[in-house]
Scaffold this active site. Sequence first.
Site, PDB file in Angstrom:
ATOM      1  N   ASP A   1      -9.669   7.280  -8.947  1.00 15.63           N
ATOM      2  CA  ASP A   1      -9.964   8.232  -7.882  1.00 15.63           C
ATOM      3  C   ASP A   1     -11.482   8.288  -7.669  1.00 15.63           C
ATOM      4  OD1 ASP A   1      -8.356  10.903  -6.620  1.00 15.63           O
ATOM      5  OD2 ASP A   1     -10.539  11.080  -6.763  1.00 15.63           O
TER       6      ASP A   1
ATOM      7  N   GLU B   1     -12.303   4.470   5.253  1.00 12.90           N
ATOM      8  CA  GLU B   1     -11.141   5.261   5.643  1.00 12.90           C
ATOM      9  C   GLU B   1     -11.533   6.437   6.537  1.00 12.90           C
ATOM     10  OE1 GLU B   1      -9.154   6.718   2.182  1.00 12.90           O
ATOM     11  OE2 GLU B   1      -7.312   7.143   3.290  1.00 12.90           O
TER      12      GLU B   1
ATOM     13  N   HIS C   1       0.845  -1.210   0.000  1.00 10.65           N
ATOM     14  CA  HIS C   1       0.000   0.000   0.000  1.00 10.65           C
ATOM     15  C   HIS C   1       0.876   1.253   0.000  1.00 10.65           C
ATOM     16  CE1 HIS C   1      -4.097   1.806   0.852  1.00 10.65           C
ATOM     17  NE2 HIS C   1      -3.279   2.848   0.876  1.00 10.65           N
TER      18      HIS C   1
ATOM     19  N   PRO D   1      -3.273   7.326 -13.072  1.00 12.23           N
ATOM     20  CA  PRO D   1      -2.777   7.790 -14.375  1.00 12.23           C
ATOM     21  C   PRO D   1      -3.180   9.245 -14.611  1.00 12.23           C
ATOM     22  CG  PRO D   1      -3.766   5.627 -14.567  1.00 12.23           C
ATOM     23  CD  PRO D   1      -4.082   6.106 -13.187  1.00 12.23           C
ATOM     24  N   ARG D   2      -2.183  10.039 -15.013  1.00 11.77           N
ATOM     25  CA  ARG D   2      -2.369  11.489 -15.157  1.00 11.77           C
ATOM     26  C   ARG D   2      -1.954  11.905 -16.553  1.00 11.77           C
ATOM     27  NH1 ARG D   2       1.250  15.154 -12.367  1.00 11.77           N
ATOM     28  NH2 ARG D   2       2.491  13.401 -11.615  1.00 11.77           N
TER      29      ARG D   2
ATOM     30  N   GLY E   1      -8.440   8.177  -3.177  1.00  8.16           N
ATOM     31  CA  GLY E   1      -8.906   9.560  -3.241  1.00  8.16           C
ATOM     32  C   GLY E   1      -9.581  10.012  -1.965  1.00  8.16           C
TER      33      GLY E   1
HETATM   34  C1  LIG Z   1      -4.644   8.978   3.494  1.00  9.58           C
HETATM   35  N1  LIG Z   1      -4.453   8.004   2.507  1.00  9.58           N
HETATM   36  C2  LIG Z   1      -4.990   8.067   1.249  1.00  9.58           C
HETATM   37  N2  LIG Z   1      -6.310   7.808   1.065  1.00  9.58           N
HETATM   38  C3  LIG Z   1      -6.859   7.870  -0.167  1.00  9.58           C
HETATM   39  N3  LIG Z   1      -6.170   8.196  -1.266  1.00  9.58           N
HETATM   40  C4  LIG Z   1      -4.861   8.464  -1.110  1.00  9.58           C
HETATM   41  C5  LIG Z   1      -4.218   8.407   0.135  1.00  9.58           C
HETATM   42  N4  LIG Z   1      -2.919   8.713  -0.035  1.00  9.58           N
HETATM   43  C6  LIG Z   1      -2.761   8.980  -1.353  1.00  9.58           C
HETATM   44  N5  LIG Z   1      -3.944   8.842  -1.985  1.00  9.58           N
HETATM   45  C7  LIG Z   1      -4.222   9.041  -3.417  1.00  9.58           C
HETATM   46  O1  LIG Z   1      -3.009   8.989  -4.135  1.00  9.58           O
HETATM   47  C8  LIG Z   1      -2.837  10.161  -4.929  1.00  9.58           C
HETATM   48  C9  LIG Z   1      -1.378  10.532  -4.983  1.00  9.58           C
HETATM   49  O2  LIG Z   1      -0.612   9.533  -5.591  1.00  9.58           O
HETATM   50  P1  LIG Z   1      -0.634   9.218  -7.151  1.00  9.58           P
HETATM   51  O3  LIG Z   1      -0.647  10.543  -7.889  1.00  9.58           O
HETATM   52  O4  LIG Z   1      -1.844   8.416  -7.417  1.00  9.58           O
HETATM   53  O5  LIG Z   1       0.643   8.489  -7.384  1.00  9.58           O
HETATM   54  C10 LIG Z   1      -3.685  11.208  -4.200  1.00  9.58           C
HETATM   55  O6  LIG Z   1      -4.149  12.195  -5.088  1.00  9.58           O
HETATM   56  C11 LIG Z   1      -4.844  10.408  -3.635  1.00  9.58           C
HETATM   57  O7  LIG Z   1      -5.876  10.277  -4.575  1.00  9.58           O
END
Ligand SMILES: CNc1ncnc2c1ncn2[C@@H]1O[C@H](COP(=O)(O)O)[C@@H](O)[C@H]1O
Length: 365
Positions: A152, A212, A21, A111-112, A182
């Site tokens: 997301d 969460e 994770h 993915p962005r 997200g």
């Molecule tokens: C508190 N924990 C969490 N809960 C939910 N979503 C999380 C997160 N931590 C990170 N992200 C998700 O991961 C994205 C950033 O990484 P990536 O650009 O995808 O690699 C964040 O925008 C969020 O959507």
Amino acid sequence: MMEDGSVNLQFAKRLPKIELHAHLSGSISRKCLHDVWLQKKSIDPDFDLEDPLLAIPPGKVDYNLTTFFPLFSSYIYKLCNDVSSIEYTTAAVLADFQSDNVVYLELRTTPRAIPDAGITKSTYIRTILSCIAQHNANPTNTLHANLILSIDRRHTPAEAHEIVDLALAYRPHGVVGIDLCGDPSVGDVSALTPAFRRANREGLKITVHFAEAPASATEEELWTLLGWQPDRLGHVIHVDRDSAIAREIVRRKLGLELCLSCNVRANMLVGGGGYPEHHFGWWRDLGVPIALGTDDVGVFCSELSEEYRVAAEHFGLGHDDVRKLCESAVDMIFGSDAERARLSTLYTSLEVEMRRGPSGTCQRC
Ligand SMILES: CNc1ncnc2c1ncn2[C@@H]1O[C@H](COP(=O)(O)O)[C@@H](O)[C@H]1O
């Protein structure tokens, strides 16, 4: 080495660990972000973004769910916005997990598309997969990585379907599953059901952020998520241990990805609890498989070794308990049977080595 079996950081560091994770953009260290910023400033002195060391000050780990999510769109994505910064930061994240003696990693990312840099979602995924392939091909690296694509909660059904298509297209190149992530305070997950059901029909592995926050822990949402037939659940905080949901999780023996420091530092636990109150304790007592995870080590600054150490400290785990906990993550991986076999062999040798050591400790540790 502690001969009484108590787990210190040195022992936890030397244990081979499995990380299931970890969000790519949240795993980039502040130093690495600073390097990228310096590089951009040297090319363009007018590059108009605050120094990461000021924007995300070293030592600050008390981001809560309100201050945490905007970090990405308002800062990290503005810095990691071209192929070279994505390559540099991905390689650094892999190297950081490697140096913490993580032996298997399922890194996840959303993915962005970055049109200004000519990056499509496909290019973004290919860039990361090629960093992973390069890392995995280096015989001196003991860490093997795979990729999970995140959907997301704010995504539209069409965007979710697009990510499922991308996951299927890149499955032969190291994408092993999809994730739902997200901000838990937004989005109606039921709109994403068709995409996740299709992923499931196509045989993609599924993990979802589950309960969460109170807003994402309604009975309706949790049954919807369980209806997607996920293989693993992340966080699993706001679940009543006597509920039908908890019983269903136990009945299905779903693997849980639990992130202790993230949950404590971001004040996500019921009633603002700390480590001793973390739900790791009672889920472990229920016998479900658990893999500890860092979530966003770049933000919450607790490496996986430290996660195992704090779990040991607060839940009375000895060397052998921690070894077994690490090993229990083997069956949770989305990777291949060959990967599972490699990891099983590794943990079997570790067990033998620990049994030979004084008082059941590992001679290497
Ligand atoms: C508190 N924990 C969490 N809960 C939910 N979503 C999380 C997160 N931590 C990170 N992200 C998700 O991961 C994205 C950033 O990484 P990536 O650009 O995808 O690699 C964040 O925008 C969020 O959507």
